[in-house]
Design a protein around this motif. Sequence first.
Motif: not given
Length: 112
Positions: A56-60
Amino acid sequence: MIHLSFRRLDREIFLPYRDKIRIKDELVGPECEGVELLPARSREVDTSNQFHAWIIDSSTFRFPFGFTQCLVTEVALDGARQEPWPTNERPSDCLSEEEMRALLQQEKRKRP
């Protein structure tokens, strides 16, 4: 979502976990999570000693399963085996033998 495909250049079987996570960190980011799917046999692809992960291209983003805290060590205890980190790659939060033994003692005390 980003699909990563991992394989060794020599096409041998074993690909260490640390290599996979380092590649994920470099290509997508150290705080991005992903999964390596063990598919139903009806969706299986097993052709060339290749591994696949979907990140998933999201750091959160966090999956609603998995571990909730970081636990990294190079210590081998009680029959477990672990590779030492190369000096220039050892994480700052890598637990020492004393820290690991203390953590294991805490866990034993929690058990009924």
